[in-house]
Scaffold this active site. Structure first.
Site, PDB file in Angstrom:
ATOM      1  N   LYS A 121      29.970   0.306  -0.367  1.00 10.35           N
ATOM      2  CA  LYS A 121      30.338  -0.554  -1.501  1.00 10.35           C
ATOM      3  C   LYS A 121      29.481  -0.188  -2.710  1.00 10.35           C
ATOM      4  CE  LYS A 121      26.606  -3.045  -2.241  1.00 10.35           C
ATOM      5  NZ  LYS A 121      25.647  -2.516  -1.454  1.00 10.35           N
TER       6      LYS A 121
ATOM      7  N   GLU B   9      24.231  -8.157   8.051  1.00  2.00           N
ATOM      8  CA  GLU B   9      23.714  -8.295   6.691  1.00  2.00           C
ATOM      9  C   GLU B   9      22.476  -9.199   6.673  1.00  2.00           C
ATOM     10  OE1 GLU B   9      24.340  -6.814   4.101  1.00  2.00           O
ATOM     11  OE2 GLU B   9      24.229  -8.075   2.332  1.00  2.00           O
TER      12      GLU B   9
ATOM     13  N   ASP C  75      27.884  -7.930   0.093  1.00  2.00           N
ATOM     14  CA  ASP C  75      27.983  -6.595   0.692  1.00  2.00           C
ATOM     15  C   ASP C  75      28.936  -6.586   1.879  1.00  2.00           C
ATOM     16  OD1 ASP C  75      26.139  -5.877  -1.139  1.00  2.00           O
ATOM     17  OD2 ASP C  75      24.576  -5.266   0.270  1.00  2.00           O
TER      18      ASP C  75
HETATM   19  C1  LIG Z   1      20.570  -7.035  -3.500  1.00  5.82           C
HETATM   20  C2  LIG Z   1      21.872  -7.632  -3.096  1.00  5.82           C
HETATM   21  O1  LIG Z   1      22.357  -8.396  -4.233  1.00  5.82           O
HETATM   22  C3  LIG Z   1      22.915  -6.584  -2.811  1.00  5.82           C
HETATM   23  C4  LIG Z   1      22.382  -5.362  -2.111  1.00  5.82           C
HETATM   24  O2  LIG Z   1      23.395  -4.410  -1.967  1.00  5.82           O
HETATM   25  C5  LIG Z   1      21.656  -8.511  -1.935  1.00  5.82           C
HETATM   26  C6  LIG Z   1      22.765  -9.522  -1.718  1.00  5.82           C
HETATM   27  O3  LIG Z   1      23.505  -9.858  -2.639  1.00  5.82           O
HETATM   28  O4  LIG Z   1      22.846 -10.022  -0.589  1.00  5.82           O
END
Ligand SMILES: C[C@@](O)(CCO)CC(=O)[O-]
Length: 427
Positions: A161, A253, A264
């Site tokens: 993603k 996650e 994500d």
């Molecule tokens: C850093 C973050 O915003 C995305 C990480 O890809 C964490 C999240 O939203 O759970």
């Protein structure tokens, strides 16, 4: 006149004779009892489902029935080998008529490794154990079962993603925009036939990255049960992946990010391009062509630590951080609106706007303390080619030059289409 002892003796003898007579009648009546249950057993993967459709205890009612199901097979050494899969005691007449659908109670352990690729029977045995009288034992043999020769395999893939705007702030309730990209992680799950092979362990080998992770299956099961009962939404407007696929993704996650927003795993599971805010998902239909140049700076970061670092900064400076989060929220909403707009604005104009918003977002990420000097190098390199805005959509030679320069700085580049399919399971 008879003595007291004599009378007591006569009474006891009479009582015992009557009792023996009643027991003999009870035992004899067992010959007329007629237990004729029929049963049906299905195997789904390594799961055994048992349907006993009739098992009626006889009316005199002092029996106890012990029922068990065993997988039975023959080897050159032993004519009968049994693996017990399920058993139950039926204590009361009222409980003797039952219909159950369960998975096996005991593990399907094949100690001698003789079952692979072999035919076996599933046999339902029952022993009627009266308090008085003869013990009955009988069985129903269901044949035609076979375990596969090799370990069972399930293949799945999930897309990577990209977050266009709003990462980190999304954990604190800001809007974010993210999309699936057409770069996939493929997983092959092998289920060992022999339960002595890493019984309670699930091992994930990421061969390309030379990484290996191991989890306890019972811990994962607990987590999945907890997650399913706590999740607010059971379905998504985005795709057809069943919630059973979403749940492990969200659990993974949590293990990796600690306190994730859920963006994500949502994008990876359901695909597409989305606007995400506090678990609320809106699918975005892009009205501009979107391809991304993704640069891997190869700098290892611990997302869990970064996420908690932002939370700590928020505790130290709540007011300032709220302004930052609100600014990110506005940026993400604007990015989403530009991507979807059908107005008569040229693609170049749209890209200019997205570029500016991404630059502003990057500044805010720095103020959250999550950026890194290697990202500055990427930004400087792309800026030299006046390409920041083009990184979302441009192709051709200019991108190749940027890639060349970025790769000569030790970074790894990929180009990707965005907004594609989510996770898929293929057998
Ligand atoms: C850093 C973050 O915003 C995305 C990480 O890809 C964490 C999240 O939203 O759970």
């Amino acid at each position: 006149m008879h003595s007291f002892g004599y009378r007591a003796n006569a009474l006891l003898t009479f009582a015992v004779t009557i009792l023996a007579f009643i027991c003999a009648i009870a035992s004899f009546s067992d010959n007329f009892s007629n237990q004729t249950p029929s049963a049906q057993i299905q195997i789904l993967s390594s799961l055994v489902i048992l349907n006993i459709n009739w098992f009626q205890k006889q009316p005199h009612g002092n029996d106890e029935v012990f029922a068990f199901v065993a997988a039975e097979y023959e080897t050159s050494k032993n004519s009968l080998n049994q693996v017990s899969l399920w058993d139950a005691i039926i204590p009361e007449k009222e409980e003797a008529n039952f219909w159950i659908q369960i998975s096996n109670k005991y593990r399907f352990i094949d100690q001698g490794h003789n079952l692979r690729g072999k035919d076996f029977n599933l046999t339902l045995h029952w022993h009627v154990m009266p308090k008085t009288g003869k013990m009955f034992a009988d069985k129903i043999v269901m044949s035609g079962y076979r375990l596969p020769n090799a370990n069972m395999e399930v293949k799945a893939r999930a897309p990577g993603k990209i977050i266009l705007a709003g990462e980190h702030a999304v954990v604190h309730g800001s809007t974010a925009v993210a999309a699936a990209i057409d770069l996939y992680t493929y997983v092959t799950l092998r289920l060992p036939l022999h339960s002595d092979e890493n019984n309670d362990r699930l091992t994930l080998q990421l061969k390309d990255l030379s990484l290996e992770f191991t989890w306890s299956v019972s811990r994962l099961k607990e987590g999945i049960a907890y997650d399913s009962s706590n999740r607010q939404r059971s379905s998504s407007p985005l795709g057809s992946l069943p919630s059973s696929g979403y749940t492990p993704a969200s659990l993974g996650e949590k293990i990796i990010h600690g306190k994730p927003s859920g963006i994500d795993n949502t994008v990876s599971a359901y695909g597409n391009m989305i606007k995400f805010c506090s678990g609320e998902i809106t699918r975005l239909k892009s009205n501009m062509p979107l391809r991304m140049l993704i640069t891997n700076t190869k700098v290892g970061r611990n997302t869990k630590a970064l996420v908690s670092g932002v939370s700590e900064r928020k505790v130290r400076h709540p007011e300032a951080m709220n302004y930052v989060f609100n600014a990110v929220d506005s940026i993400s909403k604007e990015v989403a609106a530009i991507i979807q707009t059908k107005d008569d604005i040229s693609v170049t104009e749209k890209e200019e706007s997205v570029k500016e918003l991404m630059e502003m977002n990057q500044g805010l990420l720095e103020s959250m303390g999550v950026s890194h000097s290697s990202i500055d190098t990427v930004i400087q390199t792309t800026l030299k080619h006046k390409l920041t805005s083009k990184l979302t959509g441009a192709g051709g030679t200019v991108v190749e030059k940027v890639v060349e320069e970025l790769e000569s700085s030790g970074f790894q580049c990929f180009t990707a289409s965005i907004g594609g399919k989510g996770a898929e399971i293929c057998f």
